[in-house]
Each structure stands twice: as structure tokens, then as C-alpha cells.
Write a protein that holds these residues in place. Structure first.
Motif, PDB file in Angstrom:
ATOM      1  N   VAL B 133       3.563  -6.214  -2.908  1.00  0.00           N
ATOM      2  CA  VAL B 133       2.721  -6.415  -3.921  1.00  0.00           C
ATOM      3  C   VAL B 133       1.251  -6.542  -3.349  1.00  0.00           C
ATOM      4  CG1 VAL B 133       1.730  -8.088  -5.576  1.00  0.00           C
ATOM      5  CG2 VAL B 133       4.238  -7.839  -5.265  1.00  0.00           C
ATOM      6  N   ARG B 264       3.655  -4.362 -15.229  1.00  0.00           N
ATOM      7  CA  ARG B 264       3.437  -5.536 -14.241  1.00  0.00           C
ATOM      8  C   ARG B 264       4.016  -6.660 -15.187  1.00  0.00           C
ATOM      9  NH1 ARG B 264      -1.932  -5.452 -11.352  1.00  0.00           N
ATOM     10  NH2 ARG B 264      -2.463  -4.702 -13.304  1.00  0.00           N
ATOM     11  N   PRO B 268       8.275  -6.934 -15.614  1.00  0.00           N
ATOM     12  CA  PRO B 268       7.901  -7.438 -14.244  1.00  0.00           C
ATOM     13  C   PRO B 268       9.031  -6.879 -13.299  1.00  0.00           C
ATOM     14  CG  PRO B 268       7.762  -9.249 -15.700  1.00  0.00           C
ATOM     15  CD  PRO B 268       8.599  -8.055 -16.532  1.00  0.00           C
ATOM     16  N   TYR B 272       5.924  -9.953  -9.492  1.00  0.00           N
ATOM     17  CA  TYR B 272       4.898 -10.057 -10.320  1.00  0.00           C
ATOM     18  C   TYR B 272       4.867 -11.131 -11.501  1.00  0.00           C
ATOM     19  CZ  TYR B 272       2.142  -6.037  -8.760  1.00  0.00           C
ATOM     20  OH  TYR B 272       1.443  -5.163  -7.973  1.00  0.00           O
ATOM     21  N   ILE B 304      -4.525 -11.385  -7.450  1.00  0.00           N
ATOM     22  CA  ILE B 304      -3.102 -11.443  -7.063  1.00  0.00           C
ATOM     23  C   ILE B 304      -3.055 -11.178  -5.452  1.00  0.00           C
ATOM     24  CG2 ILE B 304      -1.251  -9.661  -7.155  1.00  0.00           C
ATOM     25  CD1 ILE B 304      -2.300  -8.662  -9.837  1.00  0.00           C
TER      26      ILE B 304
END
Lengths: 347, 426
Positions: B133, B264, B268, B272, B304
Motif C-alpha cells: 500500500v 479501494r 477493498p 485498504y 494513507i
């Protein structure tokens, strides 16, 4: 006005022309260094100390490049168009006064090439003729991008010339003359602003005209954000797409020299030209002042280029006719009314 | 139209008897009298043009500066990535995906690897998922920076491109520290990451997280309220929500029109669902809305990454799902023991042979939905490898948007769709 022998004028013209050409070369250096500083990079550094020889290297490079003429091009027009741009740009400097008449070397010398009684119009007229070079060059290239660039140049210059010319009407009314020397001398009189006594620079009495003049001047010289004729992103350099080598550099020279001339012109019209502290006693200070003022304008040009996006064609036209033209007419009317009122002719 | 009774008309074009009105005078309007091809200017933009973002070719029909017809032509950068994917072993396919959208290579790797993992039934460990990620959000910022820089440059804001590339450099430095490569990263592997995370990477990312928001503020100051920028982007290239759906747009092109679809959130993947972030939506769907959406996506990406870095800092769990037979054996030992070396050698030479089946995995690429569909026939080479590149699909809307726009808008429209020709042509 001092009648001086023709050969002296020639020498002075020769000096001015060379100063302009060298100034243009170092204008490109100045621009690249300034853009570099604004964009977090160095600009030219390799050629000579601090890259100072870069303009000369560029000139030599341009001379050495192959001179390409497209097969479909109209050769004579293609040949003459860049010259029109170059010559008309440089001629404007003939009427810019760098000072009054001085006594040096045992003679009375004029610090200007000539004092035309329509000097301001002369500059405007030649900058208008300059656009023919762009349009003809664009047409002669027989390239569609160039053609579109030339059409844009024609429309743009016709629109902004009106603003440029009309924005000066206020100045002409205050100075009572079109001669740049008279305008310069008028600005050396004192102006009482309450407790302050300042020189009567026309930027103080004509601020709106000054702003309009600057906007129109940027458009007239085809610089960002009004650089539509050569809009790099859509028209890939527009009118000079097909030009190479020294032919291209005539366009380049023309553009930068017209920037310098317009800056000198603006300094003369609105910032008092050579006027400044001590300039009435020392003529060389006057020359220094007018050059500094011109450099401020040139910096402004570069600053705009580094900051602003480009207008779209229709927006450019809209700005000229819907916003600037009413403002400039308003400026003329208000200036005329005040001028008449101060002479007791109104009411 | 029959060709039997043709006779020359006044404009030189043949006039056919059945075109004539049955009674009355036959008049020719100006539109007919002047041949259409003489009234219009056909302008060929590209494939060598500075603002078509690579080798896109656009054939424009202009009337003055107004575009009547726009025909994008692609294929100048076609390398046959799908076919190459069908002739290489699974692990060898991943580097080809770098070359599709080369400004956000880790995201392409991720989609491809996720499809393979789905096919093999491998799940990467949690720590590797967090790192995936981090890397994909960094590449989202990197991609958006290229978009912003070139888009602004197309519209004439010269300095923007240099500012954006300055910040992108920091991200590329992170990539380089992480995997050794800057552009074609080949970062993701089936099962996680086989190499350890280098020391000092987390402080480096934290430094980027510290620096970037201020720099992004600078872009905001230069563009968001700039009247010329507003004039050039507002009400230009409006895509209504229905049109966006009709053209199956994804990414910011879809969300700029106000349709809330972000893979996302919608489907997901990785971790996420454990992260907090917002999906920015536009209202009108013009160039300006998409600009705002992408700017906000960069801010959300920073959010994030911050959460992921916080989570991953304390983790000491494995990075690779070594228990699966489809995952490359550990490098450790290949230099010292013959068995490990042989196992590693055989895995690399023979590759993996996933069970017969098919899998599709999609990631929320900076440009939209980047999907990878792979079919296995049980051999070590994919039977079918298909890439759904987001910008290829998004580019379809260009000719719709360009009709009636000005010439200068074309570059703004190409910029706002955010294409990379490597990905469009594959």
C-alpha cells in the motif's frame, strides 16, 4: 533642441544599436538565470564564468546551423519576413531619449538619436509593422501550425494595439505632446502631493493607463501569458515552426529587442525616463536610471512567464474588447475631464 | 445512391437525379457550393507533438480555431505486452507490466501480481500488504505529479512541471532505496517481498511525508485560484455523470463527474479496508473538477501512507509467504548450501505452474481501474494475459469532449484524461 552634425547622430545610433544587440543577448542570459532561480534550478553555468558566455555560444551555434527552407515555402517571403520583425523592433529605439542635451567632449551632445514630434506614434507604428513579419513568415512557411499562429498574431496584435495606443492618450493629454523628449521633460517638473514634492512621473497621475499599457505591451510583444502565436503546447512554436538557424534567430532577436524597446518606452512614458535623484546634474546617472527602470520591466516580463498559464484565443479577445477597451476609454474620458476642469474649460 | 444518372453540378461534384427536388428550382447553399474539405482545416497533431503526452496522434478538423471533429489514433507505442505475457513464465511477466504505465510502475506490478496470487491462492503476509500500500500510494503521488506538471505545462504554466518533478524525485529516491530501480521498478513479487526492507527507508518516507504537504500548498497557491487557470479549466471538457458511465471511465475522470466509484472502497484489496481515507468527488465533471479531485487524492495518499508507515514501523512479521509452493524460495542459503541453491535454481528456471483456472484482479491505479485478467492452463506460461489499462478506456471520451472545443482545449483535454501512451498502446 540641439542641431548636431549628422555623423554624431550616426555614432550615437551605432552605439545604441550595438547596446541593444548585446543587451538582447544578455537579456536571454538574464531570462534564463531568472527562470532558473524561480524554478529551483541553476540556469546556464557551463559556458564561461557563471555561464556568462552562453549568449555568445548560442549565437555562434545559430550561425552554424543548417538553414532549412521548406520546399513548399514561398522563398522570398520566407526570406524577408524575419528581417521585417528584426528591423521594425530595432527602429523603435531611435526615438527613446536617454537624457536631454549634455555638454561633453567640448560639444553639445543629444542623448537621443532623433526627436520626432510624433515619437510615441513612431514606436507604436513600427511595432505594428512588426506583426507583418510574423504573419508573412507564418504564411510563407506553408505549415498549418504556422498559419494558425500567424492568424492568432494578426488578431491579437490588431486588438491589443488599440489598447496600447489608447492607453497612452491620457499621457499625451497631460504632456501636451507626442514627442518622447517633451514627455520626458514634462515628467521632470515637480508635483506637490500634500507635504511631499515628487517628480511628476505619469505613473502617479495615470496609474490605470500604466496597468493597461503593461498588459497590452505584453500582448503586443507576444510574451506569456499572451504568447498565443507561438503557443508551444498546441502550436509547437507557431509562426516560426519552420524557421531554423539564423533566420530563426532574427525572430528571436526581434522578440527580445522589442521587449527591451517596449520596456524603455514604458520607462520613458510612465517612470520619468532618465529622471531620478541626481540625474539633473549628472547625465550618466540618467542613463543608468532609465536602464534600471527598463530592467525592472524586463524582470516583470520574465516573472509573468514563470508564473502564469496561457490564455485561450477567445479569452484573449474577450479580455481585450470586453474588459480593457472600456477601461481605457474610461481613462481617456476621466483624464480629459480633469484636464479641462483644471484649465477652467469645463462647466 | 445509384451511379447511373450522374452529371456534373456547379461545384464540380456529380449531382444525382434522385438528389434533385421533384419540383421547383434546385439551389445550392453555401455549405454545398464550397466543398466541405476546402472549408475545414485538417490538422495532424502528433505523434511527434510536445503536448500529446507521447505518441498519441490526433487528427483534428478545424473551422478557425473551433474543432469540428477529433480522431485520436493510437498504436505508435504498441509493444504487445499481452502477447509477451503469454510467452513468458509467470514471474517474468511482472517486469513487462512496468513498461505499460511507466510513471506509476509499482501499481502495474501490483495488479499483475495480485491476479497471479489469486490464481495460485497465495496470500501475502500482512506486513508485505502494508508495504504494498505504501508503495502504491507513493506511486499514485508520483503519477499525479507527472500529470499535474505536464497538464499545467500544456496550459502554459511553465514552472509547474519543474516543481512537480522536484517532488517526484523524492519518491523515486524512495523507490530506488527500496528496490534499486527508479522508473521500471519490478517491485512486487508473487507472495510479498523477498528482499528485506532497507534501514533508513522509513525515515526517508517520513521526510517525504513531512515535506510534501507544504510543497503541494505551493501548487495550490499557484493554480487553484489563478484566474487564467480557472478560465482555461472551468466549463471545459464537461463530462456528465451518465456520459462518464457510458464511456466506462474510471479513476478521476469518473469521480470528477461525481460518481463515487473507487476500487479501494468498492472492492477493498490489500489492507485498504483498515485504512481511513476519503474519496474526493467532483460535481460538474469539468477539467477543473478533475484537477481538484487529483489534488485531493494526493493529500489522501499522504494520509494513507502515514497510517501505513505508523503500522509497519512496529511490525516484525515476515514479508513473504514462503509456505506456499508458488512463492520463490528464500534467497538466504543459496550461497552456502547446495540444496537451497538447487531449489532456488529450479524455481527460477521452471517457474510456477498455477492450477487451471482464471483470475481477474483490479487495482485503483492513479488513472483508473487497472485490471489484469489471467487464464492458466496448468503450464508455467499464462494461457491468456489481458491488461485493462485505464487510460486506454478513458481516452475514448476525447473525441466526444473535443467536438466544439477550441484548439487550445485539446491539450487541456488530453492532459485531464491523463494518459500514458505506454499504457494506452500496451
Amino acid at each position: 533642441m540641439n542641431d548636431q552634425p549628422l555623423w554624431l547622430t550616426f555614432i550615437f545610433a551605432f552605439l545604441i544599436m550595438n547596446v541593444l544587440l548585446i543587451g538582447m543577448a544578455y537579456m536571454t542570459y538574464f531570462e534564463r538565470k531568472m527562470l532558473g532561480a524561480m524554478q529551483d534550478r541553476m540556469g546556464p553555468t557551463r559556458t564561461g564564468p557563471k555561464g556568462l558566455l552562453q549568449p555568445i555560444a548560442d549565437g555562434i551555434k545559430l550561425l552554424g546551423k543548417e538553414d532549412l527552407i521548406p520546399r513548399a515555402a514561398d522563398k522570398w517571403v520566407f526570406f524577408f519576413a524575419p528581417l521585417i520583425v528584426f528591423v521594425t523592433a530595432i527602429v523603435g529605439a531611435a526615438v527613446i531619449p536617454f537624457g536631454g542635451t549634455i555638454n561633453a567632449f567640448g560639444r553639445d551632445l543629444n542623448l537621443y538619436i532623433t526627436d520626432l514630434n510624433v515619437g510615441a506614434l513612431f514606436v507604436l507604428a513600427f511595432s505594428s509593422i512588426g506583426v507583418y513579419g510574423i504573419i508573412l513568415g507564418a504564411w510563407a512557411s506553408s505549415n498549418r501550425y504556422s498559419l494558425l499562429g500567424g492568424l492568432r498574431a494578426a488578431a491579437q496584435v490588431v486588438s491589443y494595439e488599440i489598447i496600447l495606443g489608447l492607453s497612452l492618450v491620457g499621457v499625451f493629454m497631460l504632456a501636451g505632446s507626442l514627442s518622447l523628449r517633451d514627455i520626458m521633460l514634462e515628467q521632470q517638473t515637480n508635483l506637490e502631493l500634500g507635504p511631499l514634492t515628487v517628480k511628476n512621473w505619469f505613473i502617479l497621475s495615470q496609474p490605470l493607463a500604466f496597468i493597461l499599457f503593461m498588459i497590452a505591451a505584453v500582448a503586443e510583444t507576444n510574451r506569456a501569458p499572451f504568447d498565443l502565436p507561438e503557443a508551444e503546447s498546441e502550436l509547437v512554436s507557431g509562426f516560426h515552426t519552420e524557421y531554423s538557424a539564423f533566420r530563426f534567430s532574427f525572430y528571436f532577436l526581434g522578440e527580445y529587442i522589442s521587449m527591451i524597446v517596449v520596456s524603455l518606452f514604458a520607462a520613458t512614458l510612465f517612470l520619468g525616463g532618465p529622471s531620478g535623484p541626481g540625474s539633473s546634474d549628472h547625465w550618466y546617472l540618467g542613463i543608468l536610471y532609465i536602464l534600471i527602470k527598463a530592467i525592472v520591466f524586463l524582470f516583470f516580463y520574465i516573472w509573468l512567464r514563470a508564473t502564469l498559464p496561457r490564455f485561450r484565443y477567445d479569452q484573449l479577445m474577450g479580455l481585450a474588447w470586453k474588459v480593457l477597451l472600456p477601461l481605457v476609454i474610461l481613462n481617456i474620458v476621466v483624464t480629459a475631464a480633469i484636464r479641462l476642469a483644471s484649465d477652467g474649460l469645463l462647466f | 445512391m445509384s451511379s447511373t444518372v450522374a452529371q456534373p453540378g456547379t461545384d464540380g461534384m456529380p449531382v444525382f437525379a434522385e438528389d434533385m427536388p421533384p419540383t421547383g428550382t434546385y439551389t445550392i447553399s453555401d455549405e454545398v457550393a464550397i466543398n466541405e474539405s476546402e472549408r475545414l482545416l485538417t490538422l495532424n497533431m502528433g505523434p511527434q507533438h510536445p503536448s500529446t503526452h507521447g505518441v498519441l496522434r490526433v487528427v483534428l478538423k478545424l473551422e478557425g480555431e473551433v474543432i469540428l471533429d477529433c480522431d485520436p489514433i493510437i498504436g505508435y507505442l504498441h509493444r504487445g505486452v499481452e502477447k509477451l505475457g503469454e510467452s513468458h513464465r509467470y514471474a517474468q511477466v511482472v517486469p513487462w507490466t512496468d513498461r505499460t504505465d511507466y510513471v506509476a510502475a509499482p501499481m502495474n506490478n501490483l495488479g499483475c501480481v495480485m491476479a497471479f496470487e489469486k490464481l495460485c491462492g497465495v496470500e501475502s503476509p500482512e506486513r508485505a500488504q502494508y508495504w504494498r500500500v505504501i508503495m502504491s500510494e507513493l506511486s499514485r503521488i508520483a503519477s499525479h505529479l507527472v500529470w499535474l506538471g505536464t497538464h499545467a505545462l500544456d496550459i502554459g504554466a511553465l514552472s509547474m512541471s519543474l516543481y512537480c518533478f522536484r517532488e517526484r524525485e523524492l519518491i523515486l529516491d524512495v523507490f530506488e532505496a527500496f528496490c534499486g530501480a527508479r522508473l521500471t521498478t519490478n517491485m512486487m513479487e508473487i507472495g510479498g517481498f523477498s528482499r528485506p526492507i532497507p534501514d533508513g527507508l522509513i525515515p526517508q518516507i517520513r521526510e517525504f511525508l513531512r515535506v510534501f504537504p507544504d510543497r503541494q500548498k505551493e501548487y495550490d497557491d499557484l493554480l487553484t485560484a489563478n484566474p487564467i487557470w480557472l478560465a482555461r479549466t472551468k466549463d471545459v471538457g464537461v463530462i456528465p455523470a451518465e456520459t462518464a458511465i457510458d464511456y466506462s471511465l474510471t479513476g478521476a475522470c469518473l469521480r470528477g463527474s461525481g460518481v463515487n466509484y473507487d476500487i479501494r472502497k468498492a472492492m477493498p484489496y490489500l489492507v485498504y479496508d483498515r485504512l481511513e481515507f476519503d474519496v474526493p468527488l467532483g460535481t460538474k465533471g469539468d477539467v477543473y473538477d478533475r484537477y481538484l479531485v487529483r489534488m485531493e487524492e494526493m493529500r489522501q495518499a499522504i494520509r494513507i501512507i502515514t497510517q501505513c508507515v505508523d503500522a509497519v514501523e512496529r511490525m516484525d512479521t515476515p514479508l513473504m509467504a514462503y509456505e506456499s509452493e508458488y512463492v520463490i524460495p528464500p534467497h538466504k542459503g543459496t550461497m552456502t548450501t547446495a540444496e537451497d541453491m538447487q531449489r532456488h535454481f529450479v524455481w527460477v528456471i521452471k517457474g510456477i505452474s498455477p492450477p487451471v483456472g482464471e483470475a481477474y484482479a483490479a487495482v485503483e491505479h492513479p488513472k483508473g481501474e487497472n485490471g489484469y485478467y489471467v487464464v492458466s492452463d496448468g503450464s508455467s506460461i499464462p494461457y491468456r494475459f489481458r491488461v485493462r489499462s485505464p487510460d486506454f478506456v478513458n481516452l475514448g471520451v476525447l473525441s466526444h469532449l473535443a467536438k466544439g472545443a477550441m484548439l487550445a482545449d485539446v491539450v487541456a483535454l488530453i492532459g485531464t484524461i491523463d494518459i500514458v501512451l505506454g499504457s494506452v498502446d500496451r
